[in-house]
Design a protein around this motif. Sequence first.
Motif, short mmCIF file in Angstrom:
data_model
loop_
_atom_site.label_atom_id
_atom_site.label_comp_id
_atom_site.label_asym_id
_atom_site.label_seq_id
_atom_site.Cartn_x
_atom_site.Cartn_y
_atom_site.Cartn_z
N VAL A 1 13.77 8.09 -16.24
CA VAL A 1 12.55 7.52 -16.79
C VAL A 1 11.33 8.16 -16.13
O VAL A 1 11.25 8.24 -14.91
CB VAL A 1 12.52 5.99 -16.60
N TYR A 2 10.38 8.61 -16.96
CA TYR A 2 9.14 9.22 -16.49
C TYR A 2 7.96 8.57 -17.21
O TYR A 2 8.12 7.92 -18.24
CB TYR A 2 9.13 10.73 -16.77
N VAL A 3 6.78 8.79 -16.64
CA VAL A 3 5.54 8.32 -17.27
C VAL A 3 4.83 9.52 -17.87
O VAL A 3 4.60 10.52 -17.17
CB VAL A 3 4.63 7.61 -16.26
N ILE A 4 4.47 9.46 -19.14
CA ILE A 4 3.76 10.55 -19.80
C ILE A 4 2.45 10.03 -20.40
O ILE A 4 2.31 8.84 -20.67
CB ILE A 4 4.61 11.23 -20.89
N LYS A 5 1.54 10.94 -20.61
CA LYS A 5 0.26 10.62 -21.25
C LYS A 5 -0.11 11.75 -22.20
O LYS A 5 -0.77 12.71 -21.83
CB LYS A 5 -0.85 10.41 -20.22
N PRO A 6 0.33 11.65 -23.45
CA PRO A 6 0.00 12.69 -24.44
C PRO A 6 -1.50 12.76 -24.69
O PRO A 6 -2.21 11.77 -24.50
CB PRO A 6 0.75 12.23 -25.69
N PRO A 7 -2.02 13.90 -25.12
CA PRO A 7 -3.45 14.00 -25.45
C PRO A 7 -3.85 12.97 -26.50
O PRO A 7 -3.12 12.75 -27.48
CB PRO A 7 -3.56 15.44 -26.00
N THR B 1 0.82 -1.21 0.00
CA THR B 1 0.00 0.00 0.00
C THR B 1 0.86 1.26 0.00
O THR B 1 0.61 2.20 -0.74
CB THR B 1 -0.91 0.01 1.24
N GLU B 2 1.89 1.27 0.85
CA GLU B 2 2.78 2.43 0.91
C GLU B 2 3.49 2.65 -0.42
O GLU B 2 3.61 3.78 -0.89
CB GLU B 2 3.80 2.22 2.03
N GLN B 3 3.95 1.56 -1.05
CA GLN B 3 4.62 1.69 -2.34
C GLN B 3 3.67 2.21 -3.40
O GLN B 3 4.03 3.04 -4.23
CB GLN B 3 5.19 0.34 -2.76
N ALA B 4 2.43 1.73 -3.38
CA ALA B 4 1.44 2.17 -4.38
C ALA B 4 1.13 3.66 -4.20
O ALA B 4 0.96 4.39 -5.17
CB ALA B 4 0.17 1.35 -4.25
N GLN B 5 1.08 4.11 -2.95
CA GLN B 5 0.81 5.52 -2.70
C GLN B 5 1.94 6.39 -3.22
O GLN B 5 1.71 7.44 -3.81
CB GLN B 5 0.61 5.75 -1.20
N GLU B 6 3.20 5.95 -3.01
CA GLU B 6 4.34 6.70 -3.53
C GLU B 6 4.32 6.73 -5.05
O GLU B 6 4.64 7.74 -5.67
CB GLU B 6 5.64 6.07 -3.03
N GLN B 7 3.94 5.59 -5.67
CA GLN B 7 3.89 5.53 -7.12
C GLN B 7 2.83 6.49 -7.67
O GLN B 7 3.04 7.17 -8.66
CB GLN B 7 3.59 4.10 -7.58
N ARG B 8 1.67 6.55 -7.02
CA ARG B 8 0.61 7.46 -7.46
C ARG B 8 1.07 8.91 -7.38
O ARG B 8 0.76 9.73 -8.24
CB ARG B 8 -0.65 7.25 -6.63
N LYS B 9 1.82 9.25 -6.34
CA LYS B 9 2.32 10.61 -6.21
C LYS B 9 3.24 10.96 -7.37
O LYS B 9 3.19 12.04 -7.92
CB LYS B 9 3.06 10.75 -4.87
N ALA B 10 4.14 9.99 -7.73
CA ALA B 10 5.08 10.23 -8.82
C ALA B 10 4.36 10.43 -10.14
O ALA B 10 4.66 11.32 -10.91
CB ALA B 10 6.07 9.07 -8.92
N VAL B 11 3.38 9.57 -10.42
CA VAL B 11 2.63 9.68 -11.66
C VAL B 11 1.86 10.99 -11.71
O VAL B 11 1.77 11.64 -12.74
CB VAL B 11 1.68 8.48 -11.82
N PHE B 12 1.31 11.41 -10.59
CA PHE B 12 0.52 12.63 -10.55
C PHE B 12 1.36 13.85 -10.92
O PHE B 12 0.85 14.80 -11.51
CB PHE B 12 -0.06 12.80 -9.14
N SER B 13 2.67 13.82 -10.62
CA SER B 13 3.52 14.99 -10.88
C SER B 13 4.06 15.03 -12.30
O SER B 13 4.73 15.97 -12.67
CB SER B 13 4.70 15.00 -9.90
N GLN B 14 3.78 14.00 -13.12
CA GLN B 14 4.31 13.95 -14.47
C GLN B 14 3.29 14.48 -15.46
O GLN B 14 2.16 14.80 -15.10
CB GLN B 14 4.76 12.52 -14.76
N GLY B 15 3.68 14.61 -16.72
CA GLY B 15 2.85 15.35 -17.66
C GLY B 15 2.66 14.71 -19.01
O GLY B 15 2.81 13.50 -19.17
N THR B 16 2.36 15.55 -19.99
CA THR B 16 2.07 15.06 -21.34
C THR B 16 3.32 14.78 -22.15
O THR B 16 3.29 14.03 -23.12
CB THR B 16 1.21 16.09 -22.10
#
Length: 336
Positions: free
Chosen positions: A124-130, A93-108
Amino acid sequence: MTEKFDLLVIHLREIREVTEMTGSVVEFASTESAYLEMPPIYLNRGVVFKSVGKCSVSLVEVTRDTRLTQDTVKMKRLVGYCGLILAFLLSCTEQAQEQRKAVFSQGTDCTQIKVRSPKASSGVYVIKPPGVKTPFKVYCEMRPDGGWMVFQRRIGEAVSFNRKWAAYKNGFGNLTGDHWLGLKRIFFLTKQKTKKWTMRVDLWDHEGGSAFAEYTNFKLGNEKAAFKLHVGKYRGTAGDAIRGAYPGIDQNGYGFSTSDRDNDGCSPCIFGDIAEMKCSSRRSGGWWYSRCGSASLNGDWHPGGDHIGWASGLYWQTWKTPLYSVKATRMMIKSV
């Protein structure tokens, strides 16, 4: 047929007894779960606990034919397993919460990430283009002039680039090492009408030298157009190999070619007394070949001392001689 059983369900925040539940699988109500590798635990009234997949833990009912009873395993073993499971789940649970925080701060794209976090480091980052349904990972090169998304890197022979259309379309390799991000992803990024893109090509030779080439208005066509290359104005120190060292081999406006998808314009191409039907056969690896052309960075990698004289190397012929295979390459784009 199975009977109704009293099932012991292990939640993330508590251990709770759930009565009169039927069906083959009982899932956690919480979205947080874990992946466990352990033998089945036999609970009272013929219920088996086991892991069934990544981030999911289930309780599976046992039919009459298994003939398991509560005497199969002593209660102290059950209590011990439950404690281990609960500790593991809380950690997950703690790891998943940290992962969600990281994804939330990334962009398109990498450029947006750099704007939002000026001190962001390369990685390495996670992006989600339009327009893209599923986010994906990319390597962002964070430079003083912005965040660049790397879509090609060659630093050694760990990854073969002698691959077919499907591989170049979807991508391959290791993001932190040799890799090709994928034509499909590059197309989705560069098709955005609200942004323009600059491509940068970095080159390193075997003697310690380096050079670069930048192109404005970079974009790719869709797959029906064979991911046709389009570049604008050039600047740099490596020379404009995309447009060619001599007339008639301009790769700008040409589709991508692989060994199983030929778009290079050869029918055949004549090189002295050699006739070539496919540039990908001679050069090795996929590229935007135009009667082969002066640039080809997806061929075979050759180490120092064995990097001259090959027809299948990493070439940028406006910087080095035609049969000089460079030591390392990097291709990347940023939005402007």
